[in-house]
Scaffold this motif. Structure first.
Motif, PDB file in Angstrom:
ATOM      1  N   MET A   9       9.957 -10.788  46.458  1.00  0.00           N
ATOM      2  CA  MET A   9       9.610 -12.166  46.807  1.00  0.00           C
ATOM      3  C   MET A   9      10.355 -13.173  45.952  1.00  0.00           C
ATOM      4  O   MET A   9      10.721 -12.901  44.807  1.00  0.00           O
ATOM      5  CB  MET A   9       8.115 -12.397  46.619  1.00  0.00           C
ATOM      6  N   ALA A  10      10.580 -14.353  46.538  1.00  0.00           N
ATOM      7  CA  ALA A  10      10.835 -15.570  45.782  1.00  0.00           C
ATOM      8  C   ALA A  10       9.471 -16.264  45.740  1.00  0.00           C
ATOM      9  O   ALA A  10       8.883 -16.528  46.795  1.00  0.00           O
ATOM     10  CB  ALA A  10      11.872 -16.437  46.477  1.00  0.00           C
ATOM     11  N   PRO A  11       8.929 -16.539  44.574  1.00  0.00           N
ATOM     12  CA  PRO A  11       7.508 -16.885  44.475  1.00  0.00           C
ATOM     13  C   PRO A  11       7.045 -18.204  45.079  1.00  0.00           C
ATOM     14  O   PRO A  11       5.844 -18.339  45.346  1.00  0.00           O
ATOM     15  CB  PRO A  11       7.242 -16.869  42.961  1.00  0.00           C
ATOM     16  N   PRO A  12       7.915 -19.211  45.335  1.00  0.00           N
ATOM     17  CA  PRO A  12       7.356 -20.473  45.826  1.00  0.00           C
ATOM     18  C   PRO A  12       6.683 -20.405  47.191  1.00  0.00           C
ATOM     19  O   PRO A  12       5.658 -21.052  47.418  1.00  0.00           O
ATOM     20  CB  PRO A  12       8.576 -21.401  45.882  1.00  0.00           C
ATOM     21  N   GLY A  13       7.232 -19.662  48.130  1.00  0.00           N
ATOM     22  CA  GLY A  13       6.774 -19.725  49.524  1.00  0.00           C
ATOM     23  C   GLY A  13       5.394 -19.126  49.752  1.00  0.00           C
ATOM     24  O   GLY A  13       4.952 -18.252  49.004  1.00  0.00           O
ATOM     25  N   PHE A  37      15.064 -18.181  44.828  1.00  0.00           N
ATOM     26  CA  PHE A  37      15.327 -18.507  46.227  1.00  0.00           C
ATOM     27  C   PHE A  37      16.826 -18.516  46.515  1.00  0.00           C
ATOM     28  O   PHE A  37      17.261 -18.183  47.626  1.00  0.00           O
ATOM     29  CB  PHE A  37      14.721 -19.878  46.561  1.00  0.00           C
ATOM     30  N   ASP A  38      17.630 -18.871  45.511  1.00  0.00           N
ATOM     31  CA  ASP A  38      19.086 -18.895  45.666  1.00  0.00           C
ATOM     32  C   ASP A  38      19.623 -17.552  46.145  1.00  0.00           C
ATOM     33  O   ASP A  38      20.702 -17.483  46.747  1.00  0.00           O
ATOM     34  CB  ASP A  38      19.772 -19.201  44.333  1.00  0.00           C
ATOM     35  N   ASP A  39      18.888 -16.471  45.859  1.00  0.00           N
ATOM     36  CA  ASP A  39      19.416 -15.125  46.087  1.00  0.00           C
ATOM     37  C   ASP A  39      18.849 -14.430  47.326  1.00  0.00           C
ATOM     38  O   ASP A  39      19.078 -13.231  47.512  1.00  0.00           O
ATOM     39  CB  ASP A  39      19.132 -14.263  44.852  1.00  0.00           C
ATOM     40  N   VAL A  40      18.139 -15.169  48.178  1.00  0.00           N
ATOM     41  CA  VAL A  40      17.522 -14.499  49.329  1.00  0.00           C
ATOM     42  C   VAL A  40      18.550 -14.008  50.344  1.00  0.00           C
ATOM     43  O   VAL A  40      18.252 -13.108  51.138  1.00  0.00           O
ATOM     44  CB  VAL A  40      16.486 -15.407  50.049  1.00  0.00           C
ATOM     45  N   LYS A  41      19.737 -14.580  50.314  1.00  0.00           N
ATOM     46  CA  LYS A  41      20.774 -14.141  51.254  1.00  0.00           C
ATOM     47  C   LYS A  41      21.909 -13.397  50.543  1.00  0.00           C
ATOM     48  O   LYS A  41      23.045 -13.381  51.009  1.00  0.00           O
ATOM     49  CB  LYS A  41      21.297 -15.328  52.056  1.00  0.00           C
ATOM     50  N   GLY A  52      17.234 -12.342  55.452  1.00  0.00           N
ATOM     51  CA  GLY A  52      17.252 -13.151  54.243  1.00  0.00           C
ATOM     52  C   GLY A  52      16.043 -14.034  54.066  1.00  0.00           C
ATOM     53  O   GLY A  52      16.153 -15.201  53.677  1.00  0.00           O
ATOM     54  N   ARG A  53      14.861 -13.485  54.357  1.00  0.00           N
ATOM     55  CA  ARG A  53      13.607 -14.212  54.168  1.00  0.00           C
ATOM     56  C   ARG A  53      12.615 -13.306  53.453  1.00  0.00           C
ATOM     57  O   ARG A  53      12.588 -12.100  53.675  1.00  0.00           O
ATOM     58  CB  ARG A  53      13.009 -14.661  55.511  1.00  0.00           C
ATOM     59  N   VAL A  54      11.780 -13.911  52.613  1.00  0.00           N
ATOM     60  CA  VAL A  54      10.768 -13.122  51.908  1.00  0.00           C
ATOM     61  C   VAL A  54       9.433 -13.232  52.641  1.00  0.00           C
ATOM     62  O   VAL A  54       9.179 -14.217  53.342  1.00  0.00           O
ATOM     63  CB  VAL A  54      10.608 -13.618  50.454  1.00  0.00           C
ATOM     64  N   PRO A  55       8.597 -12.184  52.488  1.00  0.00           N
ATOM     65  CA  PRO A  55       8.740 -11.021  51.622  1.00  0.00           C
ATOM     66  C   PRO A  55       9.356  -9.832  52.353  1.00  0.00           C
ATOM     67  O   PRO A  55       9.540  -9.849  53.565  1.00  0.00           O
ATOM     68  CB  PRO A  55       7.287 -10.694  51.267  1.00  0.00           C
ATOM     69  N   ALA A  56       9.635  -8.793  51.561  1.00  0.00           N
ATOM     70  CA  ALA A  56       9.916  -7.459  52.086  1.00  0.00           C
ATOM     71  C   ALA A  56       9.194  -6.479  51.170  1.00  0.00           C
ATOM     72  O   ALA A  56       8.913  -6.794  50.013  1.00  0.00           O
ATOM     73  CB  ALA A  56      11.415  -7.172  52.102  1.00  0.00           C
ATOM     74  N   ILE A  57       8.871  -5.318  51.713  1.00  0.00           N
ATOM     75  CA  ILE A  57       8.239  -4.294  50.875  1.00  0.00           C
ATOM     76  C   ILE A  57       9.019  -2.987  50.968  1.00  0.00           C
ATOM     77  O   ILE A  57       9.700  -2.723  51.964  1.00  0.00           O
ATOM     78  CB  ILE A  57       6.770  -4.041  51.257  1.00  0.00           C
ATOM     79  N   THR A  62       5.546   6.323  51.832  1.00  0.00           N
ATOM     80  CA  THR A  62       5.952   6.687  53.193  1.00  0.00           C
ATOM     81  C   THR A  62       7.456   6.596  53.404  1.00  0.00           C
ATOM     82  O   THR A  62       7.962   7.030  54.433  1.00  0.00           O
ATOM     83  CB  THR A  62       5.273   5.761  54.223  1.00  0.00           C
ATOM     84  N   GLY A  63       8.159   5.988  52.449  1.00  0.00           N
ATOM     85  CA  GLY A  63       9.601   5.800  52.592  1.00  0.00           C
ATOM     86  C   GLY A  63       9.974   4.612  53.461  1.00  0.00           C
ATOM     87  O   GLY A  63      11.146   4.454  53.830  1.00  0.00           O
ATOM     88  N   LEU A  64       9.009   3.758  53.777  1.00  0.00           N
ATOM     89  CA  LEU A  64       9.260   2.639  54.683  1.00  0.00           C
ATOM     90  C   LEU A  64       9.687   1.388  53.929  1.00  0.00           C
ATOM     91  O   LEU A  64       9.054   0.999  52.938  1.00  0.00           O
ATOM     92  CB  LEU A  64       7.997   2.324  55.491  1.00  0.00           C
ATOM     93  N   THR A  65      10.749   0.751  54.402  1.00  0.00           N
ATOM     94  CA  THR A  65      11.124  -0.594  53.995  1.00  0.00           C
ATOM     95  C   THR A  65      10.827  -1.517  55.179  1.00  0.00           C
ATOM     96  O   THR A  65      11.210  -1.214  56.308  1.00  0.00           O
ATOM     97  CB  THR A  65      12.613  -0.683  53.629  1.00  0.00           C
ATOM     98  N   LEU A  66      10.140  -2.639  54.900  1.00  0.00           N
ATOM     99  CA  LEU A  66       9.660  -3.480  56.005  1.00  0.00           C
ATOM    100  C   LEU A  66       9.718  -4.942  55.597  1.00  0.00           C
ATOM    101  O   LEU A  66       9.418  -5.297  54.453  1.00  0.00           O
ATOM    102  CB  LEU A  66       8.214  -3.088  56.339  1.00  0.00           C
ATOM    103  N   TRP A  67      10.105  -5.790  56.560  1.00  0.00           N
ATOM    104  CA  TRP A  67      10.077  -7.230  56.336  1.00  0.00           C
ATOM    105  C   TRP A  67       9.361  -7.911  57.495  1.00  0.00           C
ATOM    106  O   TRP A  67       9.027  -7.265  58.477  1.00  0.00           O
ATOM    107  CB  TRP A  67      11.484  -7.792  56.136  1.00  0.00           C
TER     108      TRP A  67
END
Length: 253
Positions: A9-13, A37-41, A52-57, A62-67
């Motif tokens: 995450m970028a914490p502001p949103g 936030f500068d680094d989301v992309k 390029g949007r937060v969050p992602a986990i 389970t091996g899952l990456t998800l946004w």
């Protein structure tokens, strides 16, 4: 014992904190990867979420990456809420919960976000855009107000993931509409009482304490802008200047 889920995450949103609330309520171990936030992309985050949007986990269990916060919430409920603490098992209520989550994702989030942009972040004040999105914010709130008439929660008789999905954006109504904090729930008493039921919970208090700490670490104001920056144009200019300074081997402040 489950391994901690990694929350990028970028914490502001508001959106990352929807996910954190679910994790807290279900007592799921997690760890936060906080970045600017500068680094989301930029890499490495763009490799996790090409949008390029937060969050992602990343869930090592389970091996899952998800946004997309709504998809993440649905996943956490399906995978980890085995006791149905924040959901229901019957087909009617379960789909009604998803209906309200979709309304949050398609209605509240986008319209509140645009209202915040044109009221606060955009350097040029455009009255027609401000009126358009402020009206939509009030319309969204009126829908919630009607649904909560005579009820404590959106669906059924307990708090669910659908309720929690709205709380982070509703907490910013005053900032979004540029009104006094004590007036942000004027005319919507059902929403006000509902919101206060959720913000009194330990999960909310812990999440906001964590947010305040992460924001302070990055030197950010309440609206996500660095201290001394007043709008998105100034912020983008700072990002560009910092990138040029790094390219030239200069210190970035």
């Amino acid at each position: 014992m489950a391994k901690p889920i990694k929350v990028w995450m970028a914490p502001p949103g508001p959106n990352p904190w929807k996910v954190v609330l679910i994790l807290e309520e279900l007592d799921i171990p997690y760890e936060i990867v906080s970045f600017k936030f500068d680094d989301v992309k930029k890499k490495p985050f763009i490799d996790l979420n090409p949008n390029g949007r937060v969050p992602a986990i990343e869930d090592p269990n389970t091996g899952l990456t998800l946004w997309e916060s709504g998809a993440i919430i649905q996943y956490l409920i399906e995978q980890y809420d085995t006791e149905k603490k924040l959901t229901y098992g019957d087909v009617i209520k379960k789909n009604q919960l998803n209906q309200w989550l979709m309304f949050q994702m398609s209605g509240q989030g986008p319209y509140f976000g645009q209202a915040g942009w044109f009221n606060v972040l955009h350097s040029e004040k455009i009255p027609s855009a401000i009126e358009r999105y402020n009206t939509e914010v009030k319309r969204i709130l009126s829908v919630l107000e009607g649904q909560l008439e005579g009820k404590q929660w959106l669906v059924g008789d307990k708090i669910t993931f659908a309720d929690l999905s709205f709380v982070t954006w509703n907490d910013r109504i005053d900032a979004t509409l540029m009104c006094a904090p004590e007036k942000k729930f004027d005319g919507i008493p059902n929403v006000k009482a509902w919101h206060e039921r959720m913000t009194s919970r330990p999960s909310w208090k812990k999440a906001m304490e964590t947010r305040a700490k992460l924001m302070d670490e990055q030197g950010l104001q309440w609206n996500g802008m660095p201290k001394g920056i007043n709008n998105m144009e100034e912020y983008e200019a700072k990002i560009k200047a910092d990138a040029e300074a790094r390219a030239n081997g200069e210190a970035v402040g």
